[in-house]
Structures are given as structure tokens and as C-alpha cells.
Design an enzyme around this catalytic site. Structure first.
Site: not given
Length: 253
Positions: A61, A139, A153, A155, A157, A186
Site C-alpha cells: 500500500v 482505531s 499510530y 496520529a 488513525k 480485538i
């Protein structure tokens, strides 16, 4: 091109974890599923686990050209693309004081730029669908909560939610909706690696007293992709068993 009785979904980062859970739910609902991952063998194994008629392919990606090729393979194989589940993401842990600049860039390139790349690559095919859908795996960490070691992470999301709000406006003219699912804790391979003590502590802080299953996120994504959600766009859905609600552990005791 109109949507057939078997719509097609592309799920990025789907060789394991939440992505594979999303893919399983869509497959169970009759979709033809294309699983994209960085390694062909893992992607194909995941696609095979869904049963016949699904596709595993390589996609990075962080590379627009890689995603262009992946979408081309999907449309060549199935004739259409109706749903993009932009799920690919990484979450290495590092304190803010010691975090290397390279770690920050890697997380942003994968989680945030990767979303941008995925949407741009899929957009020409989604515009041909009778009901194009984009579902983002965000998230609660970042948009709602914080967690030590995940400044980059969080920032990324939070940035994803800023992205979908404008993207939903721009793409509404094509009948494409853009929404995000925001998972809490999860159970995945990565979370299991953090140990039983961590899992027990996290479950104790959740009103429902358990961690979520990957299918819980898949069900939310499938709702956003459904005809019933056709008038919902630019929105988020928290799936966390009530994790963000208590003010303290006493509130869930």
C-alpha cells in the site's frame, strides 16, 4: 458496469488478523473476495481458506503502482470492483522520546498514505459500480484514546478520519460512500503476542469483559458495504465492547 449478484470486495492487509476476519465475513455473505498482502504465498493461502472463487494477490500500500496493478488484476479476474476495505496497517511500538524518524515515516506511509494510495487506485473501478463503497479500518487509538508507544499510530488513525470526511464529500457525486470502523481491542496474532497478562488486564477494563473477535469488525464493515447503509457516508462506528465508556476500573467492576 452494473453490480452483479456477486459483488467484489478488495481487502488490503488481509492475510491475517482483522483483515482476514473482514474477508471471511464478506465471503460468507456471497462476495467474491480479493485479498491483498505483501507476500503472494500468504495472500493466496488466505484466499484459499475462504473457499473457491476468491483471489490472493500482492500489494504494497505504500506503492501506488503496486496498488494499480492489484486493482487491475481484480477487475481483469472478476470484471468489477464494488467495495474497497482499506485495512492495511502497522503498529510498531516506540516511546516518543526514543522513536526513530524512520519509524514515524513507516507508520505514516503505510497507515495514512497507504489509505490515500488505495482509494486513488480503486476509484476508477468503484465509479463504475452501481454502489461503490469504501470502508476504512481506523482505531479508537488516536481519534478517541491514547496508548503509550503509539504516538505515530494514533496520529495516523486520527488522520484517516480527517481523510474520510473530505473524501466522502468529493465521492458522493459518484454514489460512493466512505466510512470507517474503529476497533477497540480485538484478538489477533499481534495482540496474542503481548501475553496472557495483558489480555486479561484489557478484558477487565471492558464492560463486556471480553476482547472482540475479528468477525466483529468484519460485520461492521459489511454493514457499511450493504445497500442498507447506502445513505450513510463520512461516518465512524466504534466496535469496542464499551471500552471507551468507563471513567475508571471501578466503573466496570
Amino acid at each position: 458496469m452494473t453490480q452483479t449478484d456477486q459483488p467484489v470486495v478488495l481487502v488490503t492487509g488481509a492475510s491475517k488478523g482483522i483483515g482476514l476476519g473482514i474477508a471471511r465475513v464478506f465471503a460468507a455473505k456471497g462476495y467474491r473476495v480479493a485479498i491483498a498482502a505483501r507476500h503472494q504465498e500468504q495472500a493466496q493461502a488466505a484466499a484459499t481458506s475462504l473457499g473457491e472463487g476468491h483471489l490472493g494477490l500482492v500489494a504494497d500500500v505504500t506503492s501506488r503502482s503496486s496498488l494499480d496493478q492489484a486493482v487491475a488484476t481484480v477487475t481483469e479476474t472478476f470484471g468489477q470492483l464494488d467495495v474497497l476495505c482499506a485495512n492495511a496497517g502497522i503498529f510498531p511500538s516506540a516511546s516518543l522520546e526514543t522513536m526513530p524518524e524512520e519509524d514515524w515515516d513507516q507508520v505514516m506511509n503505510t497507515n495514512l498514505k497507504g489509505l490515500f494510495n488505495s482509494v486513488q487506485a480503486a476509484l476508477p473501478a468503484l465509479k463504475k459500480s452501481s454502489c461503490g463503497r469504501i470502508v476504512v479500518t481506523s482505531s479508537i487509538t488516536g481519534p478517541v484514546t491514547g496508548f503509550p508507544g503509539w504516538a505515530h499510530y494514533g496520529a495516523s488513525k486520527a488522520g484517516q478520519l480527517g481523510f474520510i470526511r473530505t473524501a466522502s464529500i468529493e465521492l458522493a457525486r459518484y454514489g460512493i460512500t466512505v466510512n470507517a470502523v474503529m476497533p477497540g481491542n480485538i484478538i489477533t496474532e499481534g495482540l496474542e503476542d503481548m501475553g496472557e497478562d495483558y489480555l486479561r488486564q484489557m478484558a477487565a477494563s471492558i464492560p463486556m469483559k471480553r476482547l472482540g473477535q475479528v468477525e466483529d469488525i468484519g460485520n461492521a464493515a459489511a454493514f457499511f458495504a450493504s445497500p442498507e447503509a447506502g445513505y450513510i457516508t463520512g461516518q465512524t462506528l466504534i466496535v469496542d465492547g464499551g471500552q471507551i465508556l468507563p471513567e475508571s476500573l471501578e466503573a466496570v467492576g
